[in-house]
Design a protein around this motif. Structure first.
Motif, short mmCIF file in Angstrom:
data_model
loop_
_atom_site.label_atom_id
_atom_site.label_comp_id
_atom_site.label_asym_id
_atom_site.label_seq_id
_atom_site.Cartn_x
_atom_site.Cartn_y
_atom_site.Cartn_z
N ILE A 1 -9.75 -7.22 6.02
CA ILE A 1 -8.64 -7.12 6.98
C ILE A 1 -8.98 -7.88 8.26
N ALA A 2 -10.24 -7.75 8.69
CA ALA A 2 -10.67 -8.45 9.91
C ALA A 2 -10.54 -9.96 9.73
N LEU A 3 -10.93 -10.45 8.55
CA LEU A 3 -10.87 -11.88 8.28
C LEU A 3 -9.41 -12.38 8.25
N VAL A 4 -8.56 -11.62 7.54
CA VAL A 4 -7.14 -12.00 7.46
C VAL A 4 -6.52 -11.99 8.86
N SER A 5 -6.85 -10.94 9.63
CA SER A 5 -6.30 -10.82 10.98
C SER A 5 -6.73 -12.00 11.84
N LEU A 6 -8.00 -12.35 11.73
CA LEU A 6 -8.54 -13.45 12.54
C LEU A 6 -7.85 -14.77 12.19
N ILE A 7 -7.65 -14.99 10.91
CA ILE A 7 -6.96 -16.22 10.47
C ILE A 7 -5.54 -16.23 11.04
N LEU A 8 -4.86 -15.09 10.96
CA LEU A 8 -3.48 -15.03 11.47
C LEU A 8 -3.43 -15.21 12.98
N VAL A 9 -4.40 -14.63 13.69
CA VAL A 9 -4.44 -14.76 15.16
C VAL A 9 -4.50 -16.22 15.57
N ILE A 10 -5.20 -17.01 14.80
CA ILE A 10 -5.34 -18.44 15.14
C ILE A 10 -4.19 -19.25 14.53
N ALA A 11 -3.91 -19.00 13.26
CA ALA A 11 -2.95 -19.86 12.54
C ALA A 11 -1.51 -19.67 12.98
N VAL A 12 -1.06 -18.42 13.12
CA VAL A 12 0.37 -18.17 13.42
C VAL A 12 0.80 -18.84 14.72
N PRO A 13 0.09 -18.60 15.85
CA PRO A 13 0.54 -19.25 17.09
C PRO A 13 0.53 -20.78 16.99
N LEU A 14 -0.51 -21.33 16.33
CA LEU A 14 -0.62 -22.79 16.26
C LEU A 14 0.49 -23.38 15.38
N ILE A 15 0.75 -22.76 14.23
CA ILE A 15 1.79 -23.28 13.32
C ILE A 15 3.16 -23.20 14.01
N VAL A 16 3.46 -22.05 14.61
CA VAL A 16 4.75 -21.89 15.28
C VAL A 16 4.89 -22.91 16.41
N PHE A 17 3.80 -23.08 17.17
CA PHE A 17 3.80 -24.04 18.29
C PHE A 17 4.07 -25.45 17.76
N PHE A 18 3.37 -25.80 16.69
CA PHE A 18 3.54 -27.15 16.11
C PHE A 18 4.97 -27.35 15.63
N VAL A 19 5.51 -26.37 14.90
CA VAL A 19 6.87 -26.52 14.34
C VAL A 19 7.90 -26.64 15.46
N PHE A 20 7.81 -25.77 16.45
CA PHE A 20 8.83 -25.79 17.51
C PHE A 20 8.70 -27.02 18.40
N GLU A 21 7.47 -27.36 18.78
CA GLU A 21 7.29 -28.48 19.71
C GLU A 21 7.51 -29.83 19.03
N ASN A 22 6.99 -29.99 17.82
CA ASN A 22 7.00 -31.33 17.21
C ASN A 22 8.12 -31.55 16.20
N ILE A 23 8.55 -30.52 15.50
CA ILE A 23 9.59 -30.72 14.49
C ILE A 23 10.96 -30.36 15.07
N LEU A 24 11.03 -29.24 15.77
CA LEU A 24 12.34 -28.81 16.30
C LEU A 24 12.58 -29.28 17.73
N SER A 25 11.57 -29.90 18.34
CA SER A 25 11.67 -30.39 19.73
C SER A 25 12.12 -29.30 20.71
N ILE A 26 11.58 -28.11 20.51
CA ILE A 26 11.87 -27.01 21.44
C ILE A 26 10.57 -26.66 22.15
N ARG A 27 10.59 -26.76 23.49
CA ARG A 27 9.36 -26.50 24.25
C ARG A 27 9.16 -25.00 24.45
N LEU A 28 7.94 -24.58 24.18
CA LEU A 28 7.61 -23.15 24.38
C LEU A 28 6.88 -23.01 25.72
N PRO A 29 6.87 -21.79 26.31
CA PRO A 29 6.26 -21.64 27.65
C PRO A 29 4.79 -22.07 27.66
#
Lengths: 498, 156
Positions: free
Chosen positions: B128-156
């Motif tokens: 669980i710790a490993l899965v959580s750690l992967i999600l802590v890093i991956a989710v924000p980065l993937i969402v940031f990449f998709v919104f900023e670079n694909i959808l051209s929506i700037r996040l704070p």
């Protein structure tokens, strides 16, 4: 074939849009297969990603999620004995016993094909009935539309089991939400001292807040320790020959269950769960050996899955033709359409015929993709259905926050999400049905506009009861409340006797 | 003796909201000759209907035929004791929204996910710790990449 349909076909059949539909279907199946996650939540999570898309691409993606989501409940129902969505409860009755007998592949295969036929038959019904109802409702003037919205809200509230009064209050609160900010005459009504509220509350953060928080936090509270049933053998292989023979013996069941699903889906406030039970009950009554239902027979799975998938097409009928959503996921879908600048209703068939056509085509493409994706990836979906809510909830909350922010690049909308999240959760804990509230928020602006258009044309309120269609709809609204009150009283009397 | 049940609490909360909104509606511009109904008419109409329904709910809660409900406050206290994670997650989410403009989307989201996973699963096993750690890093980065670079929506 109508020109708009060919044009829509051309737009949807691009690699880009088909890819989006496929992505939507897969995400929908994943969402539907996780117990407690629901189709609505899957739609809410994917929705922000459509902001920058053109309407056809955005709506196609959402249609994919919608179709995939309704079929996704099958996986956890069969493999875990836990319905992935409320609309697949009766799938468990026969799907899980069949899987326990060592035939999970057969149960899943039957369910997948039944879902496919359910979707296709409901789309056929949508294509036939949608324009007819829209044509009829072209005669609707503001009085009729106002009465129709009143009927939809009272019907949804009266269907809230044992909580009609609270449902009606919730619908009223939903309508009140839309009075915040400036009105149609550019006069400020309510801002409660916040300048950000002057432009009104955005529908999306309100809907997401009310629904997502109550759902996610409710799941954390009720099922902290995972599934109660023993998972069945996970090595799934689909016996294609056997399931084709099973389906050949269920032709009438498929047709009947699909029609029930589509027609129940078209009624405001009913949705997949009601369709699921009605269809299963009818299949059992019509069966030669009804006693076998619940022991793991193909007929039970077909009745359940064909009906809940047929809701997808059926629920689009009132949404597109009347601008009245059939159920909760469709209320969110209507919000999606509005945010893409499309106003569902009878005029949509004239003003946005290509988009209507693209919804038809997207539903058909999504049905095909759903079968292919399910057959190819079912063993993975079965694994995904085990993702615990405690891992899922924080990730979904992040997506909800980002989606609300991205709507207007405004952090205030995230606070609105949070505020309505708290409100939604408390209302849910108080036993207040949330669907009437959400419907009130979605329909509020149109309700006010139509009511005042009617009063501007004729300032007599009596006109609402002297016009035949408007009077009939208002009478039905009153009737739905009276029937619910009588049923509640009967239920209370029986409870006292027991 | 008066017992505050769920229905009564809900009805009273709705009546308080109705009263507040009615007072706020007194500041709305009054009707004019060309707007005979005025801007306050519609919200007050709704407030009237909702208020009436809330009064009915309150009255019904005192009738013998009302659904049996337990006192709300002790039930609420018991609920918070058995489910402390629920109110805590609300607080963590509020802190997340408050921190977003200060630290930016990426850091705030990573912080929110770490706190939420700690709160909900407590990193109870290595998996669980490993899965959580992967999600802590991956989710924000993937969402940031998709919104900023694909959808051209700037996040704070």
């Amino acid at each position: 074939m109508p020109q708009f349909f060919l044009e829509a076909f051309g737009q949807v059949m691009s690699l880009h849009v088909i890819g989006l539909i496929a992505l939507g279907v897969v995400l929908g199946i994943i969402g539907g297969s996780i117990p407690g996650f629901t189709v609505t939540m899957a739609i809410l999570v994917v929705f922000p990603f459509t902001f920058a898309m053109d309407p056809v691409a955005g709506v196609s993606l959402m249609v994919g999620v919608f179709v995939g989501g309704y079929s996704g409940g099958l996986v956890s129902g069969v493999m875990l004995g836990i319905p992935g969505t409320p609309s697949s409860i009766t799938t468990v009755y026969d799907g899980y016993p069949m899987a326990q007998k060592g035939e999970p592949g057969r149960a899943l295969g039957i369910g997948i094909l039944a879902s496919f036929f359910g979707t296709i038959i409901s789309v056929a019904l949508l294509v036939v009935l949608g324009p007819l109802i829209a044509q009829f409702s072209m005669n609707f003037r503001p009085w009729e539309i106002t009465a129709l919205i009143v009927f939809a809200l009272t019907l949804v509230a009266s269907l809230s089991a044992g909580a009609m009064l609270k449902g009606l209050i919730a619908a009223g609160l939903g309508l009140l939400v839309t009075t915040v900010g400036y009105d149609r005459n550019s006069n400020l009504r309510f801002d409660f001292g916040f300048t950000s509220l002057e432009s009104g509350l955005q529908v999306l953060p309100v809907l997401v807040g009310v629904f997502a928080f109550s759902q996610l936090l409710g799941n954390l509270e009720e099922k902290p320790s995972g599934p109660a049933n023993d998972p069945v053998n996970r090595s799934v292989s689909i016996p294609y020959g056997l399931i084709l023979r099973d389906m050949a013996g269920q032709k009438f069941n498929i047709l009947r269950s699909s029609l029930i699903g589509a027609l129940v889906g078209a009624l405001p406030g009913t949705g997949g769960t009601v369709a699921n039970f009605v269809s299963y009950d009818q299949a059992k009554k019509m069966a030669r050996r009804p006693e076998e239902f619940g022991t793991g027979i193909p007929g039970g799975i077909v009745a359940s899955e064909a009906s809940n998938s047929a809701v997808a097409g059926g629920a689009f009928i009132p949404t597109l033709a009347l601008g009245i959503p059939g159920d909760l996921p469709m209320a969110i879908m209507m919000g999606v359409l509005i945010l893409h600048g499309i106003n569902p209703g009878p005029l949509m068939f004239e003003e946005n015929a290509v988009l209507v056509g693209s919804i038809y085509v997207s539903l058909l493409v999504a049905a095909v993709v759903m079968v292919l994706a399910n057959f190819a990836l079912v063993r993975w979906f079965a694994k995904i259905s085990l993702i615990p809510q405690r891992i899922l909830a924080p990730v979904v909350l992040v997506l909800c926050a980002v989606g609300s922010f991205a709507l207007n690049n405004n952090l205030f909308d995230v606070w609105v999400l949070f505020g309505f999240g708290v409100v939604g959760y408390l209302l849910w804990k108080a036993g207040v049905p949330l669907t009437p509230l959400i419907l009130g928020v979605v329909l509020g602006e149109n309700f006010e506009a139509q009511l005042f258009r009617a009063l501007e044309l004729d300032d007599s309120w009596l006109t609402f009861v002297t016009r035949p269609i408007s009077a009939t709809l208002l009478a039905l609204a009153v009737l739905s409340v009276v029937v619910a009150v009588m049923q509640n009283r009967r239920g209370a009397r029986e409870a006292v006797k027991e | 003796m008066f017992t505050l049940t769920k229905d009564r609490a809900f009805a009273l909360a709705v009546l308080a909201l109705v009263a507040t909104m009615y007072v706020a509606s007194l500041d709305i511009r009054p009707a004019t000759s060309w707007q005979p109904y005025g801007s306050a008419f519609y919200p007050r109409l709704l407030l009237g209907v909702v208020g009436l329904l809330a009064v009915l709910l309150l009255i019904r809660s005192f009738l013998p035929s009302a659904p049996v409900q337990t006192a709300m406050i002790p039930a609420l206290v018991a609920f918070v004791r058995t489910n402390p994670r629920v109110p805590a997650l609300f607080l963590v989410f509020a802190a997340y929204v408050a921190m977003m403009p200060v630290t930016g989307y990426l850091l705030a989201t990573m912080g929110f996910l770490i706190l939420s996973f700690l709160l909900l699963s407590g990193f109870s096993s290595r998996r669980i710790a490993l899965v959580s750690l992967i999600l802590v890093i991956a989710v924000p980065l993937i969402v940031f990449f998709v919104f900023e670079n694909i959808l051209s929506i700037r996040l704070p």
